[in-house]
Write a protein that holds these residues in place. Structure first.
Motif, PDB file in Angstrom:
ATOM      1  N   ALA A   1      -2.507  -5.353  -3.595  1.00 25.73           N
ATOM      2  CA  ALA A   1      -2.032  -4.204  -2.831  1.00 25.73           C
ATOM      3  C   ALA A   1      -1.262  -3.251  -3.730  1.00 25.73           C
ATOM      4  O   ALA A   1      -1.406  -2.027  -3.623  1.00 25.73           O
ATOM      5  N   SER A   2      -0.454  -3.817  -4.621  1.00 22.63           N
ATOM      6  CA  SER A   2       0.319  -2.991  -5.538  1.00 22.63           C
ATOM      7  C   SER A   2      -0.587  -2.155  -6.427  1.00 22.63           C
ATOM      8  O   SER A   2      -0.341  -0.959  -6.650  1.00 22.63           O
ATOM      9  N   GLU A   3      -1.627  -2.789  -6.923  1.00 21.44           N
ATOM     10  CA  GLU A   3      -2.546  -2.076  -7.805  1.00 21.44           C
ATOM     11  C   GLU A   3      -3.266  -0.958  -7.060  1.00 21.44           C
ATOM     12  O   GLU A   3      -3.473   0.135  -7.602  1.00 21.44           O
ATOM     13  N   VAL A   4      -3.631  -1.208  -5.808  1.00 22.82           N
ATOM     14  CA  VAL A   4      -4.301  -0.175  -5.017  1.00 22.82           C
ATOM     15  C   VAL A   4      -3.400   1.035  -4.850  1.00 22.82           C
ATOM     16  O   VAL A   4      -3.819   2.183  -5.020  1.00 22.82           O
ATOM     17  N   LEU A   5      -2.126   0.801  -4.526  1.00 23.14           N
ATOM     18  CA  LEU A   5      -1.205   1.914  -4.325  1.00 23.14           C
ATOM     19  C   LEU A   5      -0.903   2.634  -5.630  1.00 23.14           C
ATOM     20  O   LEU A   5      -0.763   3.862  -5.654  1.00 23.14           O
ATOM     21  N   ALA A   6      -0.797   1.884  -6.720  1.00 25.97           N
ATOM     22  CA  ALA A   6      -0.565   2.516  -8.017  1.00 25.97           C
ATOM     23  C   ALA A   6      -1.752   3.410  -8.395  1.00 25.97           C
ATOM     24  O   ALA A   6      -1.581   4.526  -8.889  1.00 25.97           O
ATOM     25  N   GLN A   7      -2.962   2.922  -8.128  1.00 24.47           N
ATOM     26  CA  GLN A   7      -4.155   3.725  -8.409  1.00 24.47           C
ATOM     27  C   GLN A   7      -4.223   4.941  -7.483  1.00 24.47           C
ATOM     28  O   GLN A   7      -4.637   6.028  -7.898  1.00 24.47           O
ATOM     29  N   ALA A   8      -3.809   4.744  -6.230  1.00 23.79           N
ATOM     30  CA  ALA A   8      -3.800   5.866  -5.283  1.00 23.79           C
ATOM     31  C   ALA A   8      -2.852   6.959  -5.768  1.00 23.79           C
ATOM     32  O   ALA A   8      -3.160   8.150  -5.676  1.00 23.79           O
ATOM     33  N   ALA A   9      -1.689   6.559  -6.279  1.00 21.99           N
ATOM     34  CA  ALA A   9      -0.732   7.536  -6.797  1.00 21.99           C
ATOM     35  C   ALA A   9      -1.333   8.306  -7.962  1.00 21.99           C
ATOM     36  O   ALA A   9      -1.130   9.511  -8.117  1.00 21.99           O
ATOM     37  N   GLN A  10      -2.107   7.587  -8.791  1.00 22.90           N
ATOM     38  CA  GLN A  10      -2.746   8.227  -9.937  1.00 22.90           C
ATOM     39  C   GLN A  10      -3.818   9.215  -9.465  1.00 22.90           C
ATOM     40  O   GLN A  10      -3.925  10.345  -9.964  1.00 22.90           O
ATOM     41  N   LYS A  11      -4.592   8.799  -8.487  1.00 19.32           N
ATOM     42  CA  LYS A  11      -5.673   9.646  -7.982  1.00 19.32           C
ATOM     43  C   LYS A  11      -5.137  10.895  -7.281  1.00 19.32           C
ATOM     44  O   LYS A  11      -5.698  11.978  -7.404  1.00 19.32           O
ATOM     45  N   THR A  12      -4.057  10.749  -6.516  1.00 20.24           N
ATOM     46  CA  THR A  12      -3.530  11.908  -5.795  1.00 20.24           C
ATOM     47  C   THR A  12      -3.022  12.972  -6.754  1.00 20.24           C
ATOM     48  O   THR A  12      -3.027  14.161  -6.426  1.00 20.24           O
ATOM     49  N   ALA A  13      -2.582  12.556  -7.936  1.00 19.06           N
ATOM     50  CA  ALA A  13      -2.107  13.529  -8.922  1.00 19.06           C
ATOM     51  C   ALA A  13      -3.244  14.408  -9.424  1.00 19.06           C
ATOM     52  O   ALA A  13      -3.009  15.491  -9.961  1.00 19.06           O
ATOM     53  N   GLU A  14      -4.489  13.953  -9.235  1.00 21.83           N
ATOM     54  CA  GLU A  14      -5.651  14.700  -9.712  1.00 21.83           C
ATOM     55  C   GLU A  14      -6.300  15.531  -8.606  1.00 21.83           C
ATOM     56  O   GLU A  14      -7.224  16.302  -8.872  1.00 21.83           O
ATOM     57  N   VAL A  15      -5.825  15.380  -7.369  1.00 15.87           N
ATOM     58  CA  VAL A  15      -6.408  16.120  -6.249  1.00 15.87           C
ATOM     59  C   VAL A  15      -6.026  17.591  -6.359  1.00 15.87           C
ATOM     60  O   VAL A  15      -4.871  17.947  -6.576  1.00 15.87           O
ATOM     61  N   THR A  16      -7.011  18.481  -6.202  1.00 12.93           N
ATOM     62  CA  THR A  16      -6.748  19.912  -6.346  1.00 12.93           C
ATOM     63  C   THR A  16      -6.641  20.648  -5.011  1.00 12.93           C
ATOM     64  O   THR A  16      -6.188  21.786  -4.967  1.00 12.93           O
TER      65      THR A  16
END
Length: 275
Positions: free
Chosen positions: A38-53
């Motif tokens: 779960a932690s890894e999913v949320l960490a990846q989500a945080a990374q992905k949201t930073a790339e959302v335009t």
């Protein structure tokens, strides 16, 4: 201060939401594996949201407590970061601390300029046009305009996702459908003092004010198969004050149209209302 990325951390209702890394915990092997996943999913989500335009968010925030602290903010926002930063925010309900704004708020941000439409501004500052134009380089506008800019800061996808990543007890609790999209539901809590420190320095104080005296906030987040959050719910209670916020995200990286109001409907901030 609003910069290249809008810091949407809240002022009006306390929905400031927080940031970055997560470590799992547990008392035996099975919970540890679940929490780390779960932690890894949320960490990846945080990374992905930073790339959302670009994205769209619908949100409702309720705060209950003393008369001065209680209220509700409800609305929606369109966001884009390219080709230039732009936001179109509509708040249908703005009622905080016994101070309501009849007719709500509309705000359009384009680059370094924000256009604000608040019916109350006509009486408060003597505005003669439906919209008032304010340069972000001159943040000394009326209190009402400042509050409107603060309210813009409620809906930031990146900061919201960052907040939940400071949790140390997050776990997966199943799969559900959110707005027609299959998503995995994660639940946990995050410590507000740690979470706020993950935000940029110039946003931390405002986030602390928004979260008031809440020490720990319970969250539920629904993450789609693409790793992006579709829904976030927050709940916290401390010393008689309760925060309850729900945000729905959609339209990631889809084209959005955000236009300034017609020039003949826009006026400058009346003289004598800046500090």
């Amino acid at each position: 201060m609003l910069k290249r990325r809008i810091s949407l951390a809240t002022a009006a209702a306390g929905a400031a939401l927080v940031a970055v890394t997560l470590t799992g915990c547990g008392s035996n092997a099975q919970p540890i594996q679940v929490n780390l996943a779960a932690s890894e999913v949320l960490a990846q989500a945080a990374q992905k949201t930073a790339e959302v335009t670009s994205y769209t968010v619908d949100a409702v925030v309720n705060v209950t407590g003393s008369q001065d602290d209680s209220g509700k903010v409800q609305g929606r926002m369109l966001y884009q970061s390219k080709p230039q930063l732009a936001v179109d925010l509509t708040l249908d309900t703005v009622d905080m601390g016994q101070r309501a704004l009849p007719g709500g708020v509309r705000a359009v941000l384009q680059g370094d300029t924000v256009y604000v439409k608040v019916e109350a501004l006509k009486e408060l500052v003597g505005a003669t046009k439906p919209w008032i134009k304010v340069s972000l380089s001159d943040m000394g506008g009326s209190d009402q305009v400042k509050q409107t800019l603060d309210q813009i800061q409620q809906f930031d996808l990146a900061n919201v996702t960052k907040m939940v990543t400071t949790s140390q007890d997050v776990k997966s609790v199943g799969t559900e459908t959110v707005d027609g999209t299959d998503a995995t539901h994660y639940s946990g809590t995050f410590p507000t003092d740690v979470a706020v420190k993950q935000l940029p320095a110039d946003e931390q104080e405002q986030a602390r004010r928004g979260l008031a005296e809440l020490k720990d906030v319970k969250f539920d987040v629904w993450v789609g198969s693409d790793g992006l959050p579709r829904k976030l719910a927050l709940n916290g209670k401390e010393q008689g004050t309760t925060l309850d916020a729900t945000l729905f995200f959609k339209g990631f990286n889809e084209p959005v149209t955000i236009e300034a109001p017609p020039a003949d409907q826009v006026g400058e901030m009346p003289k004598g209302t800046t500090n």
